[in-house]
Design a protein around this motif. Sequence first.
Motif, PDB file in Angstrom:
ATOM      1  N   PRO A 258       1.119  -0.996  -0.014  1.00  0.00           N
ATOM      2  CA  PRO A 258       0.005  -0.300   0.128  1.00  0.00           C
ATOM      3  C   PRO A 258       1.107   1.308   0.474  1.00  0.00           C
ATOM      4  O   PRO A 258       2.153   1.670   0.524  1.00  0.00           O
TER       5      PRO A 258
ATOM      6  N   ARG B 282       1.756  12.257  -6.430  1.00  0.00           N
ATOM      7  CA  ARG B 282       1.416  11.072  -5.203  1.00  0.00           C
ATOM      8  C   ARG B 282       1.259  12.190  -4.244  1.00  0.00           C
ATOM      9  O   ARG B 282       0.840  12.013  -3.143  1.00  0.00           O
TER      10      ARG B 282
ATOM     11  N   TRP C  35      -6.905  12.316   5.942  1.00  0.00           N
ATOM     12  CA  TRP C  35      -7.911  10.841   6.263  1.00  0.00           C
ATOM     13  C   TRP C  35      -8.776  11.063   5.081  1.00  0.00           C
ATOM     14  O   TRP C  35      -8.490   9.466   4.434  1.00  0.00           O
TER      15      TRP C  35
ATOM     16  N   ALA D 160      -6.559   9.902   2.088  1.00  0.00           N
ATOM     17  CA  ALA D 160      -5.335   8.219   3.235  1.00  0.00           C
ATOM     18  C   ALA D 160      -6.844   7.461   2.248  1.00  0.00           C
ATOM     19  O   ALA D 160      -7.057   6.584   1.843  1.00  0.00           O
ATOM     20  N   ARG D 161      -8.239   7.946   1.969  1.00  0.00           N
ATOM     21  CA  ARG D 161      -9.273   7.637   1.688  1.00  0.00           C
ATOM     22  C   ARG D 161     -10.145   6.813   1.041  1.00  0.00           C
ATOM     23  O   ARG D 161     -10.333   5.896   0.062  1.00  0.00           O
ATOM     24  N   PHE D 162      -9.298   8.062  -0.419  1.00  0.00           N
ATOM     25  CA  PHE D 162      -9.544   7.791  -1.590  1.00  0.00           C
ATOM     26  C   PHE D 162      -8.336   7.424  -2.608  1.00  0.00           C
ATOM     27  O   PHE D 162      -8.647   6.741  -3.435  1.00  0.00           O
ATOM     28  N   THR D 163      -7.442   7.455  -2.020  1.00  0.00           N
ATOM     29  CA  THR D 163      -5.984   6.747  -2.369  1.00  0.00           C
ATOM     30  C   THR D 163      -6.190   5.559  -1.862  1.00  0.00           C
ATOM     31  O   THR D 163      -4.761   4.360  -2.717  1.00  0.00           O
ATOM     32  N   ARG D 164      -6.590   4.808  -0.692  1.00  0.00           N
ATOM     33  CA  ARG D 164      -6.078   4.222  -0.101  1.00  0.00           C
ATOM     34  C   ARG D 164      -5.453   3.708   0.206  1.00  0.00           C
ATOM     35  O   ARG D 164      -4.267   2.372   0.481  1.00  0.00           O
ATOM     36  N   ALA D 165      -4.385   4.840   0.514  1.00  0.00           N
ATOM     37  CA  ALA D 165      -2.599   5.035   1.247  1.00  0.00           C
ATOM     38  C   ALA D 165      -2.542   4.302   2.776  1.00  0.00           C
ATOM     39  O   ALA D 165      -4.296   4.180   3.511  1.00  0.00           O
ATOM     40  N   GLU D 166      -2.302   4.573   3.992  1.00  0.00           N
ATOM     41  CA  GLU D 166      -1.910   3.984   4.625  1.00  0.00           C
ATOM     42  C   GLU D 166      -1.090   5.327   4.961  1.00  0.00           C
ATOM     43  O   GLU D 166       0.098   5.224   4.869  1.00  0.00           O
TER      44      GLU D 166
END
Length: 435
Positions: free
Chosen positions: A4, A104, A331, A334-340
């Motif tokens: 991720p 990114r 947040w 993170a939510r829309f890019t599926r990043a952690e």
Amino acid sequence: MTPPARLLGRGSWAEARRIAAVLRQETVGGALLLAAAAVALVWANSPWSAAYETLRDTRVGPAALHLDLTLGTWAADGLLAVFFFVAGLELKREFVAGDLRDPRRAALPVAAAVGGMAVPALFFVLVNLGRDDGVLRGWAIPSATDIAFALAVLAVISTHLPSALRTFLLTLAVVDDLLAIVVIAIFYTDGFSVVPLLLALVPLGLFGVCVQKRIRSWWLLLPLAAVTWVLVHESGVHATVAGVLLAFTVPVVRSAAAGGPDAGPGLAEHLEHRLRPLSAGIAVPVFAFFSAGVAVGGLSGLGASVTDSVAVGIAVGLVAGKAIGITASTWLVARFTRAELDESLGWPDVVGVALLGGVGFTVSLLITELAFGLGSATYDHAKVGILTGTLAAALLATVVLRSRNARYRRVYEEEQVDLDADGIPDVYQRRSPES
């Protein structure tokens, strides 16, 4: 399986080293800013307050060119143009040659800056709905982050904030400053005149040609910059906009004839190194000295100012608005890019930096002056709101960040290890997922 993506991950060693050098200068500037603001506050509330006002309102400059301005105005319009020139150089360098040239990596600080401006403005409007005396004109006051002041807070609390969070804070503040200039140019321009603005394109263009040819002669560049500033000032657009426009003409990467990108810093970085000490050490503290002096009128006057809805709206915007706006934007990214988040950090760290983003001073004071004008009761109430909100945000950020300092110390110590003694900490030589 693809790992991720990471948010707030460690950047490159070159970027970390450059950011560290920038932050050292800004921290010193923050200390000078705090000292200048303290002197102004004490003087403005002393028996000699009339002398402070006389000094601030003393007019100097050629009246024939409409430049017979007060010292306070020279600080706001002139010295802050240097501040925004440096901010423009920093932002261009970041997006052209820095880590943020990767979209990114750029998405997070840009989104955080937008959220950190929009939510405080919304809070200010909600608190002041129903007032019909023009106070809503100050909606943008709580939207700015003062990086020098924020770094001074970090220095005072002595936290080992990881390089990734420091870089995020600096980049967020720089984007914030440039968005503030856009807001000032669009919403706080009075008496617009198109002819001087068009004429300003001539010296601006000549300045751009000179810097593109890597001409560094101050005796040529400085007069062109000064004429550009004067014409932008005459147009009715706030003169600090000239600083950003001039900065955006400066090349970041060395030309092929000069050895290309690998031959060393480009002209933008050269000018930034030369002018940042002037900006942080003189321009911003002098502006703070002339702008922070507000006579509160004793405890009763302070109580009246603090409870005024303008001051409340600004304080709520700086504390709650910034914290919510920056954290929520992070947040959402993170939510829309599926990043952690990077494994060494947690969401309390984001909240702590977001609270630190509520330390607003320089640009907030500038917008207050543009929104309400000098001398009005609303102007004084707004300045009390800025000081109150900034202090509250700094105290809350201190509580959160100090509670995480043991973790930060471990990350800091890891970032110092250089087992192969090649001058580059080992953590910057490991392969890691893109943040």
